[in-house]
Design a protein around this motif. Structure first.
Motif, PDB file in Angstrom:
ATOM      1  N   VAL A  78      37.285   0.024 -30.939  1.00  0.00           N
ATOM      2  CA  VAL A  78      36.724   1.245 -31.515  1.00  0.00           C
ATOM      3  C   VAL A  78      37.514   1.664 -32.751  1.00  0.00           C
ATOM      4  N   LEU A  79      38.846   1.623 -32.661  1.00  0.00           N
ATOM      5  CA  LEU A  79      39.675   1.999 -33.798  1.00  0.00           C
ATOM      6  C   LEU A  79      39.475   1.049 -34.973  1.00  0.00           C
ATOM      7  N   GLY A  80      39.293  -0.234 -34.668  1.00  0.00           N
ATOM      8  CA  GLY A  80      39.060  -1.187 -35.748  1.00  0.00           C
ATOM      9  C   GLY A  80      37.758  -0.923 -36.484  1.00  0.00           C
ATOM     10  N   LEU A  81      36.723  -0.521 -35.758  1.00  0.00           N
ATOM     11  CA  LEU A  81      35.433  -0.247 -36.382  1.00  0.00           C
ATOM     12  C   LEU A  81      35.466   1.020 -37.231  1.00  0.00           C
ATOM     13  N   SER A 107      30.801   8.117 -24.391  1.00  0.00           N
ATOM     14  CA  SER A 107      30.507   9.529 -24.643  1.00  0.00           C
ATOM     15  C   SER A 107      31.223   9.987 -25.913  1.00  0.00           C
ATOM     16  N   ARG A 108      30.695  11.040 -26.505  1.00  0.00           N
ATOM     17  CA  ARG A 108      31.312  11.569 -27.720  1.00  0.00           C
ATOM     18  C   ARG A 108      32.737  12.043 -27.455  1.00  0.00           C
ATOM     19  N   SER A 109      32.969  12.655 -26.279  1.00  0.00           N
ATOM     20  CA  SER A 109      34.314  13.141 -25.966  1.00  0.00           C
ATOM     21  C   SER A 109      35.308  11.993 -25.840  1.00  0.00           C
ATOM     22  N   SER A 110      34.853  10.845 -25.281  1.00  0.00           N
ATOM     23  CA  SER A 110      35.748   9.692 -25.164  1.00  0.00           C
ATOM     24  C   SER A 110      36.090   9.129 -26.533  1.00  0.00           C
ATOM     25  N   VAL A 111      35.079   9.016 -27.405  1.00  0.00           N
ATOM     26  CA  VAL A 111      35.324   8.514 -28.755  1.00  0.00           C
ATOM     27  C   VAL A 111      36.246   9.472 -29.513  1.00  0.00           C
ATOM     28  N   ARG A 112      36.001  10.753 -29.373  1.00  0.00           N
ATOM     29  CA  ARG A 112      36.834  11.743 -30.061  1.00  0.00           C
ATOM     30  C   ARG A 112      38.271  11.665 -29.566  1.00  0.00           C
TER      31      ARG A 112
END
Length: 420
Positions: A78-81, A107-112
């Motif tokens: 995710v961080l690489g993208l 979920s948005r909270s997980s990505v955040r």
């Protein structure tokens, strides 16, 4: 044989509140507000406490890895993208792109949370307008105190500007104590809280702003000890609240502390007039006027609490105010049993059957009257002022000394000295 149960400070506070509910000193709704839980959850943990005792308050997942924890490899992907392909996307849009194009449903909270842990903030911030309304008062005296300081020209030019530090009870609007200080400082808040504890008891919670007296700045770098411990060291006043078991609540705006902010407006009208009538010209005189002013103010403006009784907790018999209401610092004793603190040097005497404390880690207590005390494992050590150190003399170079003699205003004298 009974099973030993270890509870942390937060769980011990829950146990104390539940015991008050059990004996009928506190209602379930009040316990929910103090603990920050819903009424339903308070009833749930109360039922578990009645069934299993204090063991029910210890978290069952303590020490276990969460079942829904994200895979570290997924976080790295995710961080690489976000740093390459989807750089510049806000959190919500990035979450949608992950699901649509990368087949990564999060979920948005997980990505955040993943982005914030890596120090990546969303480029777009939205702050919808908020509707503000007055918060309901706490129902019982001592459940919440609001504390703050106000710097103002209280003496109207007759003397220096002063800072007034005060505490107001949320349930009744009673000003429990106040004092003038030259500046809004930690010692002033220590004196304020000590007077309240000695006069009324220990409150359940304190509501304050985000001043550096109460909490550390988020952008302040962490020390190596804090990084190893996994938590930021509290301020001196924060440590005091932890030792007394007081919940610390920070407000994000002056409007959130409306009760004490309105108090300053009233004081800057009524109290300033009283100081003018008394002709006060200094901090000492202002505190004398304040001591006479507060009883009359409370009699006029205090309202009854919604519920009778008091939520103030009385300290135990072993409570020693001087041991709690002081500034504490860790120091290492030198090989000569001397501990240094600022410009002071204290000689530690043999105490409690121990002859030497060389290289021991001790706790220095700087009390409110300026005196110092040394504690080791909770015991106060006998000390005396250490003898002053001898001045450090260094050998001087003979060549440099000769050169200084050779330099003179008279060229003839300089030449003779140089030959010598």
């Amino acid at each position: 044989m009974k099973e030993m149960v270890t509870l942390n400070r937060k769980e011990q506070k829950r146990l104390m509140v539940l015991n008050q509910v059990e004996v009928g000193w506190m209602r379930g709704r009040e316990a929910a507000e103090v603990l920050g839980f819903s009424l339903r959850h308070v009833r749930r943990i109360l039922a578990a406490y009645r069934k299993d005792g204090a063991a029910a308050l210890a978290h069952g997942n303590r020490g276990r890895k969460p079942y829904h924890a994200l895979d570290p490899g997924l976080k790295k992907q995710v961080l690489g993208l976000i740093q390459s392909k989807y750089a510049g996307c806000n959190t919500q849009h990035f979450t949608e792109l992950l699901a649509e194009r990368e087949d990564m449903v999060l979920s948005r909270s997980s990505v955040r949370r993943i982005l914030l842990e890596a120090g990546i903030k969303s480029p777009r911030k939205r702050r919808p307008p908020k509707h503000r309304s007055r918060r309901e008062r706490y129902p019982k005296e001592g459940m919440l105190l609001q504390i703050d300081g106000s710097r103002h020209d209280w003496l109207e030019g007759r003397g220096p500007w002063l800072s007034l530090i005060s505490a107001i009870d949320d349930a009744t609007g009673k000003v429990l104590y106040a004092l003038f200080r030259e500046q809004e400082d930690a010692q002033g808040y220590f004196l304020l809280l000590r007077q309240i504890v000695e006069s009324y008891g220990i409150p359940l919670a304190l509501y304050h702003d985000r001043h550096g007296i109460f909490e550390r700045a988020k952008n302040e770098p962490e020390s190596l000890e804090e990084q190893l411990e996994g938590r930021r060291a509290p301020t001196q006043f924060g440590r005091l609240m932890e030792e007394l078991g007081i919940t610390s609540i920070s407000s994000r705006s002056p409007q959130a502390r409306g009760r004490i902010e309105r108090l300053w407006g009233t004081f800057q009208d009524r109290l300033v007039s009283e100081l003018r009538l008394a002709g006060a010209r200094g901090m000492e005189e202002a505190n004398q006027v304040l001591g006479v002013f507060l009883p009359g103010y409370n009699q006029r403006f205090t309202i009854p609490a919604a519920e009778p009784g008091s939520a103030f907790r009385q300290p135990g018999e072993e409570f020693i105010p001087e041991k709690v209401f002081c500034f504490k610092y860790n120091r290492t004793v030198g090989s000569d049993n001397v501990v240094r603190f600022g410009g002071y040097r204290l000689q530690i005497m043999p105490t409690n059957g121990r002859r030497s404390y060389a290289h021991a880690r001790v706790e220095m207590h700087e009390r409110m009257d300026g005196s110092l005390a040394v504690y080791y494992q909770g015991n106060c050590l006998a000390t005396k002022p250490a003898p002053p150190e001898a001045p450090l003399l260094r050998a001087r170079s003979t060549a440099r000394a000769t050169l200084r003699v050779a330099v003179s205003d008279d060229p003839a004298e300089s030449a003779v000295a140089a030959k010598k």
